[in-house]
Design a protein around this motif. Structure first.
Motif, PDB file in Angstrom:
ATOM      1  N   PHE A  48      57.482  34.187  96.590  1.00 34.43           N
ATOM      2  CA  PHE A  48      56.218  33.493  97.349  1.00 34.43           C
ATOM      3  C   PHE A  48      55.213  33.058  96.202  1.00 34.43           C
ATOM      4  O   PHE A  48      54.690  32.032  96.309  1.00 34.43           O
ATOM      5  N   ALA A  49      54.920  33.995  95.143  1.00 34.57           N
ATOM      6  CA  ALA A  49      54.305  33.838  93.944  1.00 34.57           C
ATOM      7  C   ALA A  49      54.543  32.440  93.394  1.00 34.57           C
ATOM      8  O   ALA A  49      53.791  31.576  92.911  1.00 34.57           O
ATOM      9  N   VAL A  50      55.764  32.271  92.916  1.00 37.97           N
ATOM     10  CA  VAL A  50      56.368  31.246  92.282  1.00 37.97           C
ATOM     11  C   VAL A  50      55.924  29.701  93.264  1.00 37.97           C
ATOM     12  O   VAL A  50      55.915  28.932  92.831  1.00 37.97           O
ATOM     13  N   MET A  59      62.257  24.391 109.197  1.00 38.26           N
ATOM     14  CA  MET A  59      61.825  23.607 108.248  1.00 38.26           C
ATOM     15  C   MET A  59      62.245  24.170 106.886  1.00 38.26           C
ATOM     16  O   MET A  59      62.553  23.304 105.971  1.00 38.26           O
ATOM     17  N   HIS A  60      62.056  25.288 106.342  1.00 35.27           N
ATOM     18  CA  HIS A  60      62.418  25.862 105.056  1.00 35.27           C
ATOM     19  C   HIS A  60      63.704  25.829 104.487  1.00 35.27           C
ATOM     20  O   HIS A  60      64.029  25.176 103.534  1.00 35.27           O
ATOM     21  N   TRP A  61      64.640  25.988 105.518  1.00 37.35           N
ATOM     22  CA  TRP A  61      66.010  25.699 105.235  1.00 37.35           C
ATOM     23  C   TRP A  61      66.625  24.279 105.356  1.00 37.35           C
ATOM     24  O   TRP A  61      67.224  23.889 104.432  1.00 37.35           O
ATOM     25  N   GLY A  62      66.019  23.404 106.081  1.00 38.09           N
ATOM     26  CA  GLY A  62      66.312  22.375 106.261  1.00 38.09           C
ATOM     27  C   GLY A  62      65.870  21.561 104.604  1.00 38.09           C
ATOM     28  O   GLY A  62      66.645  20.626 104.066  1.00 38.09           O
ATOM     29  N   LEU A  95      52.645  28.854  92.996  1.00 37.00           N
ATOM     30  CA  LEU A  95      52.569  28.066  91.868  1.00 37.00           C
ATOM     31  C   LEU A  95      53.145  26.703  91.726  1.00 37.00           C
ATOM     32  O   LEU A  95      52.451  25.970  91.050  1.00 37.00           O
ATOM     33  N   MET A  96      54.110  26.562  92.566  1.00 41.18           N
ATOM     34  CA  MET A  96      54.721  25.300  92.626  1.00 41.18           C
ATOM     35  C   MET A  96      53.812  24.196  93.404  1.00 41.18           C
ATOM     36  O   MET A  96      53.677  23.139  93.080  1.00 41.18           O
ATOM     37  N   LEU A  97      53.226  25.012  94.369  1.00 42.07           N
ATOM     38  CA  LEU A  97      52.436  24.182  95.384  1.00 42.07           C
ATOM     39  C   LEU A  97      51.063  23.555  94.328  1.00 42.07           C
ATOM     40  O   LEU A  97      50.851  22.391  94.686  1.00 42.07           O
ATOM     41  N   ILE A  98      50.726  24.351  93.759  1.00 44.71           N
ATOM     42  CA  ILE A  98      49.645  23.917  92.756  1.00 44.71           C
ATOM     43  C   ILE A  98      49.950  22.827  91.784  1.00 44.71           C
ATOM     44  O   ILE A  98      49.047  22.027  91.493  1.00 44.71           O
ATOM     45  N   LEU A 102      58.011  23.121 101.276  1.00 44.68           N
ATOM     46  CA  LEU A 102      58.852  24.316 100.899  1.00 44.68           C
ATOM     47  C   LEU A 102      57.833  25.262 100.688  1.00 44.68           C
ATOM     48  O   LEU A 102      57.767  26.321 101.517  1.00 44.68           O
ATOM     49  N   PRO A 103      56.946  25.398  99.909  1.00 46.29           N
ATOM     50  CA  PRO A 103      55.913  26.540  99.768  1.00 46.29           C
ATOM     51  C   PRO A 103      54.767  26.498 100.993  1.00 46.29           C
ATOM     52  O   PRO A 103      54.558  27.752 101.408  1.00 46.29           O
ATOM     53  N   LEU A 104      54.456  25.459 101.705  1.00 46.77           N
ATOM     54  CA  LEU A 104      53.804  25.473 102.755  1.00 46.77           C
ATOM     55  C   LEU A 104      54.386  26.133 103.943  1.00 46.77           C
ATOM     56  O   LEU A 104      54.110  26.872 104.769  1.00 46.77           O
ATOM     57  N   SER A 105      55.895  25.761 104.322  1.00 48.44           N
ATOM     58  CA  SER A 105      56.523  26.666 105.045  1.00 48.44           C
ATOM     59  C   SER A 105      56.846  27.983 104.889  1.00 48.44           C
ATOM     60  O   SER A 105      56.708  28.866 105.854  1.00 48.44           O
TER      61      SER A 105
END
Length: 239
Positions: free
Chosen positions: A64-66, A163-166, A69-72, A115-118
């Motif tokens: 989750f932390a990474v 959604m995440h897996w898709g 970071l990816m979302l930012i 991905l990070p949002l889901s």
């Protein structure tokens, strides 16, 4: 003052584009994001095969932390792409390849945002007592689902998981397509697309070993001898 610095920054980026290269900021965003995506895919695969317990929870926390970071970073990358002048290279030539390249980039952005949002939605819907962090020390809030019923939370969690897996499957399909297209530009088309995204690393002059120095001296001696023989046989005007 700030406006002047911002203008100079954009001019600096445009200078790299005039040389046929992406700016160092764009290159840094690209390769850092690529490394994090590969890490997240591998870590997520390993994480899903761990037994339930403290080790799995720690793995989820890092995942989750990474992801945060990816979302930012993807927000920063998109902002930079919108603000700085974009590079126009051989990938922008009219035709289906240019169209496919733009579609690929849009799909990547959907994955990198989705991905990070889901994942954030899944955690927020399943555990309202957890204290989230990113980078190990920055608190991160849960999504405001506190007033929803349990059935609504389960519905959100199920939809976010699908959604995440898709998006993971989509990303796994897009990575070889993107990499293959870059290699095609480099190996077949012989254009500047792949080279434009490579970091510029200054070459450090390597110190020759003792045997390399001896071999170089021998090469020079042979060259001098051959030159002297050439002059002796054909005269001074032959050189």
């Amino acid at each position: 003052m700030i406006e002047k610095l911002f203008t100079q920054l954009l001019e600096w980026a445009a200078g790299h584009h005039d040389e046929g290269r992406y700016s160092p900021v764009g290159i840094l965003f690209h390769w850092v994001m690529a490394a994090l995506v590969i890490f997240q895919l591998g870590w997520g695969w390993w994480m899903g095969r761990q037994p339930v317990g403290g080790q799995m929870l720690a793995a989820y926390d890092l995942h989750f932390a990474v992801g945060v970071l990816m979302l930012i970073l993807v927000i920063g990358r998109l902002s930079w792409r919108l603000l700085a002048p974009d590079l126009i290279n051989d990938a922008d030539k009219p035709g289906w390849e240019s169209w496919a390249a733009h579609v690929t980039h849009y799909v990547f952005y959907i994955c990198l945002f989705g991905l990070p949002l889901s994942g954030w939605a899944m955690i927020s819907a399943t555990d309202r007592t957890r204290e989230l962090e990113t980078l190990g020390f920055i608190p991160w809030p849960l999504l405001p689902f506190q007033d929803l019923s349990n059935s609504q939370l389960w519905a959100i969690e199920a939809a976010a998981e699908w959604m995440h897996w898709g998006l993971v499957v989509t990303l796994l399909l897009m990575i070889p397509i993107h990499a293959g297209a870059a290699l095609k530009h480099h190996l077949i088309d012989r254009d500047d697309v792949f080279h434009a995204m490579l970091p510029v690393v200054p070459l450090r002059r390597r110190k020759r070993t003792r045997w390399q120095r001896r071999w170089r001296a021998l090469e020079k001696q042979v060259a001098r001898t051959a030159k002297a023989l050439w002059r002796g046989l054909l005269g001074p005007k032959a050189v």
